[in-house]
Motif scaffolding. Structure first.
Motif: not given
Lengths: 64, 449
Positions: A11-15, A18, A49, A52-53, A55-57, B374, B383, B429
Motif C-alpha cells: 500500500d506504499s506505506h514507505g517504511e 526509510t 530489515a 521485516r518493517r 506493515p503489510k509484509l 497507520w 498515516q 514520507r
C-alpha cells in the motif's frame, strides 16, 4: 538475493524506503518502485530489515 | 545511563519473554549482532508471532480464522520456542524468570517484550465491572453470564445476569468475534473510537452489520491522529452507515427484555440517555502494558518498563515494544509507543543493545526513532509519523481534507512534532525529516508547502 514485492499487499506505506532508500522508492505517483531487484550483498542487512518493517509484509527475498 | 555489565555470555544464554513482534525482532537483532548462545523465547499465546494488525482488520473480513499467519522472521531465527506459557515472576538477583508451569529459566541476558493487554471495561461500565467478562461464546447473541453470588450471610441470591463485552487483542479474540458475526449477529456496538474501535466498526460495517460506535470525543482517533484526520474519519464512517454516538459514553449494560439466561440481545445505555440494542458489544478502550508479572521485581513499571535511552531496564535486561518506556532524544521526553513498526524497530535495537551488554562492547547510539503508525478504514490509508497531541498547532501543507487526500504538520512549542496524512504516502514520507530533526515550526510550514 532477489527482492520481490507483492503489489496486491503493498500500500506504499514507505517504511521500506526509510530503511533502504537505495533499493525502495515511493515516488510521487504513490507507487513503490524497486530500484534494484538484485541489490549487492552489502545492502542485505538493510533489505532484510525493510522486509521485516513492512506493515503489510509485502516484501520477500529470494536467494539466488 | 545504567552501566552495562561487561561479561562474556554464559551457559544460560538469553531469554526473551514475549513472543510477538518485539520478541521475535529482539531475537533477530541478537543473532544479527553475532550472538551464538542459547536463545529461548517464551510466549503466552499458543501461536508463534503473527501479524497482529490483521486482528482488527483482515481477520474479520478476509483472512481465514486459523491458523494466524506466522511472521517470516520466526523461521529465520535460531531459537527455542516455549509457547502457551506465561512468565509469572522475575528475580533480578538470581537472574531467573519463573513460568506458570513451574519452570525456572536462568538467563545471562533478558528481553522483556510482553506487550500490552486490552484495557478492561472501565468507568463508563463501572456498575458492571465485577460482572463484565470477556468469554467467547459460540452462539449468536450475547450470553447471560451469572456473576458471583453476593452477600455473606443467608441464602445465596444470584446477582443479575450481565452481558459479555468483548475486547480484541489476540487472534482468538478476533476469531471468536468473527464466529459470532458469521452466525448472524447483526447489531454491533463498539465502545471507543480509537484504532481498534474504528477498525472493528469499519470491518463489521463492511460485513453488512448495523454498527454503532460510541466515543467520548468529538470525532474519531482525534487524540492520536489530530483533528483533521478525526473529522475525515468521522465523515467516512457516517457515509458508510456507521452510526456515531459521540460526546457520550456507556453508562450501563443489561440484558434486553425478552432475553433468556442463555441468549439474547444487550441493552447499551448511554450517558446521554439513549439506549442501543446490541447482539455483540466490543470495547476498544486502549491497552495497558503487561507489567503485572514484574510487580515486586524491583524494576520501575509505572506505565511500562522504564528504561534508559538504550532500552536498558537493568544490567543485562532490555525491553522493547508496547511494554517499553524510554526517553526520546528527539521528543525530549519519555515515550511508550504501542504500534507495530516500533515493536519491530525497537525489538531489533534491543537485541543489538543486549548483545553489547553481554559482550562488554559499547552500546549502540540511543534509540531515537520517528514513531510511525497507520490505519486503513473503508479504503482510506491514514498515516502518522511522530507524535500528535491535543492542542497542537496544525497546518495543511498539501491537498485538502475535504477531498480526503492531504498532508498536515503538527507543531508544539515551536517545533514540528508530527506529520499526518490521508492517502498520500509519498508526500507524507518526504516530510519525515521535519519530525526527525525537530524542525522549527515557522520554517517548516513555509518550506513544506
Amino acid at each position: 538475493m532477489r527482492v520481490i514485492v507483492d503489489y496486491d499487499l503493498c500500500d506504499s506505506h514507505g517504511e521500506c524506503m526509510t530503511v533502504a532508500p537505495e533499493v525502495f522508492e515511493v515516488r510521487d505517483d504513490d507507487l513503490l518502485y524497486v530500484l534494484d531487484e538484485t541489490p549487492p550483498g552489502t545492502l542485505r542487512p538493510k533489505v532484510v530489515a525493510a522486509a521485516r518493517r513492512c506493515p503489510k509484509l509485502a516484501i520477500t527475498l529470494a536467494e539466488e | 545511563m545504567i552501566p552495562s555489565r561487561p561479561a562474556a555470555p554464559g551457559v544460560a544464554g538469553v531469554v526473551v519473554v514475549g513472543a510477538s513482534a518485539a520478541g521475535v525482532s529482539a531475537a533477530v537483532g541478537l543473532r544479527d549482532a553475532g550472538f551464538t548462545g542459547p536463545l529461548t523465547v517464551v510466549g503466552a499465546e499458543p501461536h508463534p508471532p503473527y501479524d497482529r494488525p490483521a486482528v482488527s482488520k483482515g481477520l474479520l473480513t478476509d483472512l481465514e480464522p486459523a491458523p494466524p499467519p506466522t511472521l517470516p522472521a520466526v523461521d529465520a531465527v535460531d531459537a527455542r520456542w516455549l509457547l502457551g506459557r506465561s512468565a509469572t515472576a522475575l528475580d533480578l538477583a538470581s537472574r531467573t524468570v519463573r513460568l506458570d508451569d513451574g519452570t525456572t529459566l536462568p538467563y545471562d541476558g533478558l528481553v522483556l517484550a510482553t506487550g500490552a493487554e486490552a484495557a478492561p471495561a472501565r468507568a463508563g461500565l463501572a456498575a458492571l465491572r465485577s460482572g463484565v467478562r470477556t468469554d467467547r461464546p459460540s452462539t449468536c447473541g450475547v450470553p447471560a453470564l451469572p456473576s458471583a453470588p453476593t452477600g455473606t450471610a443467608g441464602p445465596t441470591v444470584p446477582a443479575p445476569t450481565v452481558p459479555a463485552v468483548r475486547t480484541l487483542r489476540t487472534w482468538e479474540d478476533a476469531a471468536a468475534l468473527r464466529q459470532v458475526l458469521d452466525a448472524g449477529a447483526t447489531r454491533v456496538v463498539v465502545v471507543g473510537g480509537g484504532f481498534v474501535g474504528t477498525e472493528v466498526a469499519a470491518a463489521c460495517r463492511r460485513r453488512g452489520a448495523e454498527v454503532t460506535l460510541v466515543d467520548r470525543g468529538e470525532s474519531l482517533l482525534a487524540r492520536r491522529c489530530g483533528p483533521l484526520v478525526g473529522e475525515v474519519l468521522a465523515a467516512l464512517h457516517r457515509e458508510h452507515g456507521v452510526r456515531l454516538a459521540l460526546r457520550t459514553e456507556v453508562a450501563a449494560l443489561r440484558p434486553a427484555p425478552g432475553s433468556t439466561r442463555d441468549r439474547g440481545a444487550t441493552e447499551v445505555v448511554l450517558a446521554d440517555g439513549r439506549t442501543l440494542l446490541a447482539d455483540v458489544v466490543v470495547a476498544g478502550l486502549g491497552a495497558r502494558p503487561a507489567t503485572g508479572w514484574l510487580a515486586g521485581s524491583g524494576l520501575d513499571v509505572g506505565d511500562g518498563v522504564r528504561c534508559d535511552e538504550t532500552c536498558l531496564a537493568a544490567p543485562g535486561v532490555v525491553a522493547a515494544g508496547d511494554l517499553c518506556r524510554w526517553p526520546s532524544r528527539t521528543f525530549g521526553r519519555e515515550l511508550r509507543v504501542e504500534h507495530w513498526t516500533n515493536a519491530v524497530e525497537q525489538g531489533e535495537y534491543a537485541g543489538r543493545r543486549l548483545h553489547a551488554a553481554l559482550t562488554g562492547a559499547p552500546a549502540p547510539p540511543p534509540y531515537d526513532p520517528v514513531p510511525s503508525f497507520w490505519t486503513e478504514q473503508f479504503g482510506c490509508l491514514v498515516q502518522v509519523l511522530g507524535r500528535p497531541e491535543p492542542g497542537d498547532e496544525v497546518r495543511v501543507v498539501a491537498g485538502d481534507p475535504r477531498v480526503r487526500r492531504f498532508v498536515a504538520v503538527h507543531g508544539r512549542a515551536g517545533v514540528v512534532r508530527a506529520v499526518v496524512g490521508i492517502d498520500w504516502p509519498a508526500r507524507l514520507r518526504r516530510l519525515r525529516p521535519l519530525v526527525a530533526t525537530a524542525a522549527p515550526w515557522s520554517v517548516a510550514v513555509v518550506g513544506a508547502a
